[in-house]
Motif scaffolding. Structure first.
Motif, PDB file in Angstrom:
ATOM      1  N   THR A 102       0.783  -1.186   0.216  1.00  0.00           N
ATOM      2  CA  THR A 102      -0.052  -0.061  -0.205  1.00  0.00           C
ATOM      3  C   THR A 102       0.820   1.340  -0.038  1.00  0.00           C
ATOM      4  O   THR A 102       0.388   2.494  -0.144  1.00  0.00           O
ATOM      5  CB  THR A 102      -0.723  -0.015   1.277  1.00  0.00           C
ATOM      6  OG1 THR A 102      -0.343   0.126   2.426  1.00  0.00           O
ATOM      7  CG2 THR A 102      -1.905  -0.954   1.142  1.00  0.00           C
ATOM      8  N   TRP A 136      -5.108   3.384   1.204  1.00  0.00           N
ATOM      9  CA  TRP A 136      -5.980   2.833   2.068  1.00  0.00           C
ATOM     10  C   TRP A 136      -7.300   2.754   1.611  1.00  0.00           C
ATOM     11  O   TRP A 136      -7.466   2.543   0.394  1.00  0.00           O
ATOM     12  CB  TRP A 136      -5.924   3.705   3.327  1.00  0.00           C
ATOM     13  CG  TRP A 136      -6.256   2.711   4.661  1.00  0.00           C
ATOM     14  CD1 TRP A 136      -7.351   3.157   5.490  1.00  0.00           C
ATOM     15  CD2 TRP A 136      -5.728   1.804   5.145  1.00  0.00           C
ATOM     16  NE1 TRP A 136      -7.379   2.166   6.667  1.00  0.00           N
ATOM     17  CE2 TRP A 136      -6.258   1.465   6.345  1.00  0.00           C
ATOM     18  CE3 TRP A 136      -4.733   0.820   5.037  1.00  0.00           C
ATOM     19  CZ2 TRP A 136      -5.953   0.065   6.875  1.00  0.00           C
ATOM     20  CZ3 TRP A 136      -4.310  -0.231   5.350  1.00  0.00           C
ATOM     21  CH2 TRP A 136      -4.875  -0.699   6.632  1.00  0.00           C
ATOM     22  N   THR A 137      -8.078   2.311   2.557  1.00  0.00           N
ATOM     23  CA  THR A 137      -9.428   1.836   1.845  1.00  0.00           C
ATOM     24  C   THR A 137     -10.322   2.862   1.058  1.00  0.00           C
ATOM     25  O   THR A 137     -11.050   2.381   0.108  1.00  0.00           O
ATOM     26  CB  THR A 137     -10.557   1.409   3.177  1.00  0.00           C
ATOM     27  OG1 THR A 137     -10.565   2.607   3.890  1.00  0.00           O
ATOM     28  CG2 THR A 137      -9.802   0.074   3.716  1.00  0.00           C
ATOM     29  N   GLU A 138     -10.055   4.292   1.221  1.00  0.00           N
ATOM     30  CA  GLU A 138     -10.664   5.218   0.523  1.00  0.00           C
ATOM     31  C   GLU A 138      -9.738   5.782  -0.567  1.00  0.00           C
ATOM     32  O   GLU A 138     -10.378   6.676  -1.162  1.00  0.00           O
ATOM     33  CB  GLU A 138     -11.048   6.593   1.525  1.00  0.00           C
ATOM     34  CG  GLU A 138     -12.116   6.204   2.469  1.00  0.00           C
ATOM     35  CD  GLU A 138     -12.159   7.372   3.387  1.00  0.00           C
ATOM     36  OE1 GLU A 138     -11.405   8.215   3.755  1.00  0.00           O
ATOM     37  OE2 GLU A 138     -13.487   7.331   4.109  1.00  0.00           O
ATOM     38  N   GLY A 139      -8.862   4.990  -0.812  1.00  0.00           N
ATOM     39  CA  GLY A 139      -7.842   5.479  -1.970  1.00  0.00           C
ATOM     40  C   GLY A 139      -6.561   5.928  -1.672  1.00  0.00           C
ATOM     41  O   GLY A 139      -5.965   5.415  -0.438  1.00  0.00           O
ATOM     42  N   ASP A 141      -4.031   8.019   0.388  1.00  0.00           N
ATOM     43  CA  ASP A 141      -4.427   8.424   1.787  1.00  0.00           C
ATOM     44  C   ASP A 141      -3.391   9.468   1.988  1.00  0.00           C
ATOM     45  O   ASP A 141      -3.640  10.394   2.730  1.00  0.00           O
ATOM     46  CB  ASP A 141      -4.201   7.246   2.747  1.00  0.00           C
ATOM     47  CG  ASP A 141      -4.556   7.759   4.436  1.00  0.00           C
ATOM     48  OD1 ASP A 141      -5.526   7.969   4.519  1.00  0.00           O
ATOM     49  OD2 ASP A 141      -3.487   7.758   5.034  1.00  0.00           O
ATOM     50  N   ARG A 176      -4.765  13.035   3.811  1.00  0.00           N
ATOM     51  CA  ARG A 176      -6.225  13.037   4.288  1.00  0.00           C
ATOM     52  C   ARG A 176      -6.397  12.604   5.446  1.00  0.00           C
ATOM     53  O   ARG A 176      -5.647  11.884   6.238  1.00  0.00           O
ATOM     54  CB  ARG A 176      -6.817  11.675   3.585  1.00  0.00           C
ATOM     55  CG  ARG A 176      -8.152  11.574   3.744  1.00  0.00           C
ATOM     56  CD  ARG A 176      -8.831  10.098   3.207  1.00  0.00           C
ATOM     57  NE  ARG A 176      -8.200  10.059   1.778  1.00  0.00           N
ATOM     58  CZ  ARG A 176      -9.024   9.984   0.645  1.00  0.00           C
ATOM     59  NH1 ARG A 176     -10.487  10.524   0.781  1.00  0.00           N
ATOM     60  NH2 ARG A 176      -8.776   9.777  -0.494  1.00  0.00           N
ATOM     61  N   ASP A 178      -9.559  12.352   7.990  1.00  0.00           N
ATOM     62  CA  ASP A 178     -11.064  12.325   7.965  1.00  0.00           C
ATOM     63  C   ASP A 178     -11.505  12.858   6.746  1.00  0.00           C
ATOM     64  O   ASP A 178     -11.036  12.369   5.394  1.00  0.00           O
ATOM     65  CB  ASP A 178     -11.745  13.020   9.171  1.00  0.00           C
ATOM     66  CG  ASP A 178     -11.245  12.285  10.373  1.00  0.00           C
ATOM     67  OD1 ASP A 178     -11.087  11.022  10.354  1.00  0.00           O
ATOM     68  OD2 ASP A 178     -11.263  13.191  11.505  1.00  0.00           O
ATOM     69  N   ALA A 179     -12.540  13.790   6.685  1.00  0.00           N
ATOM     70  CA  ALA A 179     -12.977  14.456   5.307  1.00  0.00           C
ATOM     71  C   ALA A 179     -11.955  15.730   4.879  1.00  0.00           C
ATOM     72  O   ALA A 179     -12.238  16.316   3.724  1.00  0.00           O
ATOM     73  CB  ALA A 179     -14.400  15.000   5.521  1.00  0.00           C
ATOM     74  N   ASP A 216     -11.664  14.535  -0.747  1.00  0.00           N
ATOM     75  CA  ASP A 216     -11.709  13.928  -2.131  1.00  0.00           C
ATOM     76  C   ASP A 216     -10.658  14.439  -3.475  1.00  0.00           C
ATOM     77  O   ASP A 216     -10.771  13.917  -4.343  1.00  0.00           O
ATOM     78  CB  ASP A 216     -13.101  14.322  -2.695  1.00  0.00           C
ATOM     79  CG  ASP A 216     -13.981  13.358  -1.862  1.00  0.00           C
ATOM     80  OD1 ASP A 216     -13.569  12.157  -1.334  1.00  0.00           O
ATOM     81  OD2 ASP A 216     -15.317  13.650  -1.661  1.00  0.00           O
ATOM     82  N   ASP A 219      -8.504  12.004  -4.777  1.00  0.00           N
ATOM     83  CA  ASP A 219      -9.158  11.062  -5.659  1.00  0.00           C
ATOM     84  C   ASP A 219      -9.298  11.530  -7.114  1.00  0.00           C
ATOM     85  O   ASP A 219      -9.636  11.107  -7.939  1.00  0.00           O
ATOM     86  CB  ASP A 219     -10.426  10.457  -5.024  1.00  0.00           C
ATOM     87  CG  ASP A 219     -10.242   9.798  -3.885  1.00  0.00           C
ATOM     88  OD1 ASP A 219      -9.394   9.082  -3.806  1.00  0.00           O
ATOM     89  OD2 ASP A 219     -11.195   9.871  -3.154  1.00  0.00           O
TER      90      ASP A 219
END
Length: 335
Positions: A102, A136-139, A141, A176, A178-179, A216, A219
């Motif tokens: 990762t 990570w899981t959300e792309g 990080d 990243r 959190d948001a 985001d 991404d």
């Protein structure tokens, strides 16, 4: 003795058998992951082509056996069809530890040639450019970029390079949280050497900020223009500093751009040698010259002294800049 010797031989054979089994398992895992990487790169290039972006990676190969997994190509090209933009760079090398896939580390060779419509081509060079990316899981990080001795020039095929700016060391870090999105940048030893530019001393620039709701962006979902990217995101500026050696300035505060690109915020500016800073800002950003000079003047009237620096509170409302009741000018909206 014979029994003892036989037991030792059996133990040795078991060790050899386990080592061979582990080696075969590791080799199998590496070749499996290599095939997966190759397939994902092919898919990414095909998806980009479907979106109108041609990506070139000649002599591409998966490398790093047995403990690393990476991609190598002799050059990199990015060509968005129909936009007149083309990026061409040197060899690319990437690597990830097989036990930590990762986190990817990459290195890109100089130069980077940027051909854009209605603009002369840029020739960007460096001694070393390294990047690391963690997923990570959300792309994506976090991402870091380190460039040693960046050198920006105009490419002039008939007359070589026309130097514009150089620096000693550049670092960019994004993560990243959190948001939100944390940003940090430092650029040391900057020299502006473009033709017809007054001689300026070398200077350092640093940035530390958080942009709310902007995770985001990692991404690729950020927008196409500065106004689209920043509008509606509250931001905390912990420090934006410039250091000329014998003169420094540091800006901190909170701010936001509205949907029309107008800036509003509350800031605190701490400065030593304000007129020298204003002169540098005026040279680097002519459109901000009047505001910079107004702030330098206001500092002498309403600023307070703290630790050898003059500090002033600045408010911005819909692009209108003021120090208390003293108007300082306006900032044009983002486009």
């Amino acid at each position: 003795m014979a029994a003892s010797s036989g037991s030792a031989r059996k133990a040795y054979l078991w060790i050899v058998a386990v080592a061979v089994a582990l080696f075969l398992a590791l080799s199998g895992a590496w070749y499996y992951l290599a095939a997966q990487l190759e397939a994902r790169v092919d898919a990414a290039i095909e998806d980009a082509a479907a979106d109108g972006v041609e990506i070139g990676c000649p002599n591409r190969a998966v490398v790093g056996y047995p403990f690393r997994l990476g991609l190598r190509c002799d050059a990199v090209t990015v060509d968005p069809r129909g936009e007149g933009l083309r990026l061409t760079a040197g060899a690319l090398r990437t690597a990830a530890q097989i036990y930590q896939p990762t986190r990817v580390v990459s290195e890109l060779d100089s130069p980077l040639i940027v051909n854009a419509p209605e603009a002369p081509p840029l020739d960007i060079r460096w001694q070393l450019a390294q990047a690391s990316a963690s997923f990570w899981t959300e792309g994506l990080d976090r991402f870091s970029l380190v460039v040693e001795a960046p050198d920006v020039a105009l490419a002039q095929p008939a007359a070589g390079r026309l130097a514009l700016a150089t620096a000693e060391h550049l670092e960019v870090h994004v993560r990243r949280r959190d948001a939100d999105l944390d940003l940090a940048l430092s650029d040391r030893g900057i020299r502006i050497v473009a033709p017809d530019t007054p001689p300026l001393p070398p200077f350092d620039v640093a940035l530390d900020a958080t942009i709310a709701g902007a995770a985001d962006w990692l991404d690729g979902d950020a927008g196409e223009t500065p106004r689209q990217v920043l509008a509606g995101h509250a931001a905390t500026l912990r420090a934006l500093s410039i250091d000329l050696g014998n003169a420094q300035a540091e800006l901190s505060g909170t701010f936001m751009f509205d949907t029309s690109g107008q800036l509003s915020g509350d800031f605190e500016l701490a400065v030593t040698q304000p007129q020298q800073i204003a002169t540098l800002v005026a040279e680097a950003l002519p459109e901000a010259a009047s505001v910079a000079n107004s702030i330098a003047t206001a500092l002498s009237f309403v600023g307070r002294q703290e630790n050898g620096r003059t500090v002033i509170a600045i408010t911005v409302r819909d692009g209108i800049v003021a120090a208390g009741v003293i108007p300082l000018g306006s900032i044009p909206p983002l486009q």
